[in-house]
Write an enzyme that holds these catalytic residues in place. Structure first.
Site, short mmCIF file in Angstrom:
data_model
loop_
_atom_site.label_atom_id
_atom_site.label_comp_id
_atom_site.label_asym_id
_atom_site.label_seq_id
_atom_site.Cartn_x
_atom_site.Cartn_y
_atom_site.Cartn_z
N LYS A 144 7.89 -3.72 1.63
CA LYS A 144 8.81 -3.44 2.02
C LYS A 144 9.47 -3.99 3.44
O LYS A 144 10.95 -4.07 2.72
CB LYS A 144 8.15 -2.14 2.93
CG LYS A 144 7.65 -1.20 1.78
CD LYS A 144 8.40 -0.63 0.92
CE LYS A 144 7.12 0.64 -0.79
NZ LYS A 144 8.44 1.32 -1.07
N LYS A 173 3.99 -7.25 -5.12
CA LYS A 173 4.52 -7.51 -6.42
C LYS A 173 4.94 -6.64 -6.73
O LYS A 173 6.92 -7.26 -6.57
CB LYS A 173 2.90 -7.75 -7.77
CG LYS A 173 2.72 -8.98 -8.22
CD LYS A 173 1.85 -8.93 -9.10
CE LYS A 173 2.67 -9.06 -9.97
NZ LYS A 173 1.71 -9.79 -11.09
N TYR A 191 1.12 -3.70 2.59
CA TYR A 191 2.60 -2.39 2.23
C TYR A 191 4.16 -2.46 3.13
O TYR A 191 4.87 -2.94 2.63
CB TYR A 191 2.31 -0.86 1.58
CG TYR A 191 3.08 0.00 1.93
CD1 TYR A 191 3.57 0.53 0.12
CD2 TYR A 191 3.40 0.50 3.12
CE1 TYR A 191 4.10 1.64 0.04
CE2 TYR A 191 4.23 2.60 3.19
CZ TYR A 191 4.94 2.11 1.52
OH TYR A 191 5.84 3.33 0.99
P1 NAD Z 1 3.80 7.70 -6.17
O1 NAD Z 1 2.27 7.08 -5.78
O2 NAD Z 1 4.06 9.23 -6.39
O3 NAD Z 1 5.03 7.10 -6.81
C1 NAD Z 1 4.79 5.35 -6.81
C2 NAD Z 1 5.26 5.69 -8.71
O4 NAD Z 1 5.89 4.15 -8.69
C3 NAD Z 1 4.28 6.14 -9.70
O5 NAD Z 1 4.18 7.08 -11.34
C4 NAD Z 1 4.02 4.48 -9.62
O6 NAD Z 1 2.80 4.89 -11.88
C5 NAD Z 1 4.62 3.92 -10.05
N1 NAD Z 1 5.18 2.63 -9.65
C6 NAD Z 1 4.20 1.75 -9.10
N2 NAD Z 1 4.03 0.26 -9.17
C7 NAD Z 1 4.91 0.42 -10.35
C8 NAD Z 1 5.05 -0.57 -11.27
N3 NAD Z 1 4.92 -2.20 -11.14
N4 NAD Z 1 6.38 -0.11 -12.35
C9 NAD Z 1 6.63 0.77 -13.22
N5 NAD Z 1 6.03 1.90 -12.44
C10 NAD Z 1 5.26 1.53 -11.08
O7 NAD Z 1 4.12 7.44 -4.41
P2 NAD Z 1 5.66 8.21 -4.17
O8 NAD Z 1 5.42 9.54 -3.14
O9 NAD Z 1 6.52 8.99 -4.84
O10 NAD Z 1 6.50 7.00 -3.07
C11 NAD Z 1 7.73 7.33 -3.92
C12 NAD Z 1 8.64 5.62 -3.40
O11 NAD Z 1 8.80 6.28 -2.47
C13 NAD Z 1 7.42 4.30 -3.15
O12 NAD Z 1 8.36 3.22 -3.63
C14 NAD Z 1 7.15 3.96 -1.38
O13 NAD Z 1 6.92 3.36 -0.65
C15 NAD Z 1 8.52 4.94 -0.37
N6 NAD Z 1 7.56 6.26 -0.08
C16 NAD Z 1 7.50 7.56 0.05
C17 NAD Z 1 6.80 8.40 1.07
C18 NAD Z 1 6.67 9.58 1.16
O14 NAD Z 1 5.96 9.59 2.23
N7 NAD Z 1 6.17 10.03 -0.23
C19 NAD Z 1 7.02 7.75 2.38
C20 NAD Z 1 7.63 6.92 2.46
C21 NAD Z 1 8.33 5.76 1.52
#
Ligand code: NAD
Ligand code: UDP
Length: 329
Positions: free
Chosen positions: A151, A93, A147
């Site tokens: 994406k 979602k 996931y």
């Molecule tokens: P994380 O889980 O630390 O942070 C994600 C944040 O999004 C969390 O604070 C969570 O509470 C919030 N969230 C999730 N669903 C939500 C919703 N419906 N409404 C409001 N807030 C919501 O993860 P991250 O590692 O910081 O990743 C952040 C973004 O970067 C994501 O989109 C992830 O797919 C992307 N990403 C991260 C990595 C990585 O290596 N860290 C790699 C590829 C992509």
């Protein structure tokens, strides 16, 4: 007048570092999060900052922000394989409905939007290293599909808003990134190994450990995202560190770095766990004059110091997330 930026996923690992960076650059930052995988502590230091406001909101519901908005960074989404296995529907979602809501908001405000995509759009890649031209190899119905496909849909709808509505859009494909404020027990390999080292437990390598990853330090990632936002390129750009290592060698590095006496134990390889992952960053180099600066040994030391500084009770809490309290039924 200061520019105003909305950052979703602000209480998460990357989102909170992005809030810091944009505040440092003089922006007015609105952080938005529902805390499903994030942590209030990640943004506690910004609470009283005059240029920071926080809105607790689930972005899969209609998103409304008063006043002007110049930029949106959409980073809300579970990002660890354990998290998205536990909350698969929320993951689908936030990537689909959540992205649609934020694109609608960007259109209403004439704001430029950058969305956080991932190397997972390449799935278990058959091409190595992965360049932006590769279409990927994703199992739509496998456990990681929730996931990966969210994406991929996110990228498609973003391009549709760009083409159909002329919206200013940017897409970053993030490869494994690490640093402070990762959740210690989110299951990702770096917090997993570092937590195990700190608790005196054996390090759990999945499979035979021959699968590879390429780890990017958070400051490098944030710099790449910052440059991409202000570039004029609308197609996806890989941001990551091409320094590739097998998970077994990485476990050995962590044992050496932490001077621990534990051994390596082997567990089953999760379904559809990618065998090789390494970004081709030629495009980012050319377009953004960007490349990572932080060596793995240096970034890992900083990250380990961060985990070491956390209160002991967080180290021993196996899972501090009760996802059920965040899910509206
Ligand atoms: P994380 O889980 O630390 O942070 C994600 C944040 O999004 C969390 O604070 C969570 O509470 C919030 N969230 C999730 N669903 C939500 C919703 N419906 N409404 C409001 N807030 C919501 O993860 P991250 O590692 O910081 O990743 C952040 C973004 O970067 C994501 O989109 C992830 O797919 C992307 N990403 C991260 C990595 C990585 O290596 N860290 C790699 C590829 C992509
Ligand atoms: N992994 C591991 N032991 C762990 C956690 C992860 O061997 O305790 C492996 C996992 O199977 C994968 C790699 O480390 O091959 C990276 O996993 P992570 O969850 O960090 O992210 P992914 O890149 O798979 O999304």
């Amino acid at each position: 007048m200061s520019k105003r930026i909305l950052i979703t996923g602000a209480a998460g690992f990357l989102g909170s570092h992005l809030c810091d960076r944009f505040i440092k650059e003089g922006f007015k930052v609105i952080g938005m999060d529902n805390f499903i995988t994030g942590d209030r502590l990640n943004i506690e230091h910004l609470q009283d900052h005059p240029n920071f406001e926080f809105v607790e909101h689930d972005v899969t519901e209609f998103v409304s922000v008063e006043g002007k908005l110049d930029y949106i960074l959409h980073f809300a989404s579970p990002a660890s394989p354990i998290d998205y296995l536990k909350i698969p529907i929320q993951t689908l979602k936030v990537g689909s409905l959540g992205t649609h809501n934020l694109l609608g908001l960007a259109k209403a405000k004439s704001a430029r939007i950058l969305i956080a995509s991932t190397s997972e759009v390449y799935g278990d890649p058959l091409v190595h290293p992965q360049s932006e031209e590769y279409y990927g190899n994703v199992n739509t119905i496998g456990p990681r599909g929730v996931y990966d496909e969210a994406k991929r849909f996110q990228e498609s709808i973003t391009m549709a808003y760009h083409r159909f509505h002329g919206l200013e859009t940017r897409i970053v494909r993030i490869f494994n990134t690490y640093g402070s404020r990762m959740r210690l027990n989110d299951g990702r390999v770096i917090p997993a190994f570092m937590g195990q080292a700190l608790r005196g437990e054996d390090l759990t390598v999945f499979g035979d450990g021959s699968q590879t990853r390429s780890f990017c330090y958070v400051d490098d990632q944030v710099e790449g995202i910052y440059r991409l936002l202000f570039s004029d390129y609308v197609y996806p750009v890989n941001i990551g560190n091409p320094d590739e290592i097998s998970i077994l060698d990485f476990a050995k590095e962590i044992i050496e770095m932490t001077h621990t006496k534990q051994k390596i134990i082997y567990k089953d390889l999760p379904v559809n766990d990618p065998i090789q992952r390494q970004p081709d960053i030629s495009l980012a180099k050319k377009l953004l004059d960007w490349e990572p600066k932080t060596e793995r040994t240096e970034g890992m030391k900083i990250t380990f110091e961060y985990f070491k500084s956390l209160p002991k009770e967080r180290l021993y809490k196996k899972e501090h997330k009760d996802f059920s309290t965040h899910i509206k039924r």
